[in-house]
Design a protein around this motif. Structure first.
Motif, mmCIF file in Angstrom:
data_model
loop_
_atom_site.group_PDB
_atom_site.id
_atom_site.type_symbol
_atom_site.label_atom_id
_atom_site.label_comp_id
_atom_site.label_asym_id
_atom_site.label_seq_id
_atom_site.Cartn_x
_atom_site.Cartn_y
_atom_site.Cartn_z
ATOM 1 N N VAL A 136 107.080 -35.418 -2.465
ATOM 2 C CA VAL A 136 107.488 -35.880 -1.128
ATOM 3 C C VAL A 136 107.311 -34.767 -0.101
ATOM 4 N N PHE A 137 107.803 -33.572 -0.421
ATOM 5 C CA PHE A 137 107.655 -32.471 0.538
ATOM 6 C C PHE A 137 106.191 -32.066 0.702
ATOM 7 N N GLY A 138 105.415 -32.169 -0.382
ATOM 8 C CA GLY A 138 103.979 -31.863 -0.276
ATOM 9 C C GLY A 138 103.269 -32.799 0.679
ATOM 10 N N ILE A 139 103.607 -34.079 0.625
ATOM 11 C CA ILE A 139 103.005 -35.047 1.543
ATOM 12 C C ILE A 139 103.473 -34.803 2.973
ATOM 13 N N LEU A 140 104.771 -34.489 3.120
ATOM 14 C CA LEU A 140 105.307 -34.273 4.466
ATOM 15 C C LEU A 140 104.761 -32.992 5.105
ATOM 16 N N THR A 141 104.316 -32.036 4.313
ATOM 17 C CA THR A 141 103.740 -30.811 4.904
ATOM 18 C C THR A 141 102.384 -31.090 5.540
ATOM 19 N N PRO A 188 100.931 -32.666 10.951
ATOM 20 C CA PRO A 188 100.581 -31.479 11.734
ATOM 21 C C PRO A 188 101.737 -30.841 12.511
ATOM 22 N N ALA A 189 102.550 -31.592 13.165
ATOM 23 C CA ALA A 189 103.547 -30.989 14.053
ATOM 24 C C ALA A 189 104.730 -30.401 13.293
ATOM 25 N N VAL A 190 105.175 -31.033 12.229
ATOM 26 C CA VAL A 190 106.374 -30.583 11.528
ATOM 27 C C VAL A 190 106.079 -30.105 10.101
ATOM 28 N N GLY A 191 104.828 -29.895 9.796
ATOM 29 C CA GLY A 191 104.432 -29.486 8.450
ATOM 30 C C GLY A 191 105.051 -28.175 8.020
ATOM 31 N N ILE A 192 105.167 -27.224 8.951
ATOM 32 C CA ILE A 192 105.743 -25.915 8.609
ATOM 33 C C ILE A 192 107.214 -26.041 8.222
ATOM 34 N N VAL A 193 107.937 -26.940 8.889
ATOM 35 C CA VAL A 193 109.356 -27.139 8.578
ATOM 36 C C VAL A 193 109.494 -27.716 7.166
ATOM 37 N N PHE A 194 108.651 -28.683 6.840
ATOM 38 C CA PHE A 194 108.731 -29.283 5.506
ATOM 39 C C PHE A 194 108.247 -28.335 4.423
ATOM 40 N N SER A 195 107.344 -27.444 4.733
ATOM 41 C CA SER A 195 106.926 -26.468 3.724
ATOM 42 C C SER A 195 108.073 -25.483 3.438
ATOM 43 N N ILE A 196 108.845 -25.127 4.466
ATOM 44 C CA ILE A 196 110.025 -24.268 4.250
ATOM 45 C C ILE A 196 111.080 -25.031 3.439
ATOM 46 N N LEU A 197 111.305 -26.315 3.782
ATOM 47 C CA LEU A 197 112.249 -27.134 3.028
ATOM 48 C C LEU A 197 111.802 -27.320 1.577
ATOM 49 N N CYS A 198 110.502 -27.372 1.358
ATOM 50 C CA CYS A 198 109.976 -27.485 0.001
ATOM 51 C C CYS A 198 110.339 -26.237 -0.818
#
Length: 163
Positions: free
Chosen positions: A109-114, A117-127
């Motif tokens: 889920v976090f891999g897809i959300l990263t 484009p706009a919020v990918g960095i936030v989801f990569s940190i959450l991952c």
């Protein structure tokens, strides 16, 4: 009249003797039952004392196998193979499977959300934070195994996939 009085006295004495016999029989039956149950209790205690106790090597081996299920999540089935009829092995196999499935689903889920484009960095940190939480769950479970405690994992511990 005297004959009737004597007969009544004789009948009362006979009834008293019969009651005493019944009471004595009931008391002896209760004593036999108590002796039997006490003998059974002693037999059960002796059976428990004579039951084979696992030595320290077997305990360490079991803790190691249960811990491996958490260290390498894909080995969640290992405790079930080595100890098929053990409730503790089923418990830890279930916990390990839950951690593995949570990690897989969360990372996907976090891999897809990263990819957004706009919020990918936030989801990569959450991952990364999610991965750290999974690691902490595994460490908690291994510490509980080493202490000999049956510690359920927070949130996930109530779910039973393996009965």
């Amino acid at each position: 009249m005297n004959f009737e009085k004597e007969r009544c006295v004789f009948m009362q004495e006979q009834e008293e003797r019969e009651e005493k016999k019944e009471n004595t029989a009931a008391e002896s039956a209760a004593e036999e039952k108590a002796e039997t149950s006490s003998a059974q209790t002693q037999d059960q205690q002796q059976a428990q004392e004579n039951a084979p106790q696992p030595n320290s090597d077997e305990i360490v081996q079991k803790k190691l196998i249960l811990s491996l299920a958490y260290v390498f999540g894909i080995l969640f089935f290992l405790p079930l193979i080595v100890y098929p009829n053990d409730a503790e092995a089923r418990f830890h196999a279930n916990q390990s499977l839950l951690v593995l499935l949570t990690a897989i689903v969360g990372e996907v889920v976090f891999g897809i959300l990263t990819l957004i484009p706009a919020v990918g960095i936030v989801f990569s940190i959450l991952c990364g934070v999610f991965g750290l939480l999974i690691l902490l769950l595994c460490i908690y479970a291994i510490v509980c195994i080493c202490r000999g405690e049956k510690g359920e994992l927070p949130i996930l511990g109530r779910i039973r996939l393996i009965k």
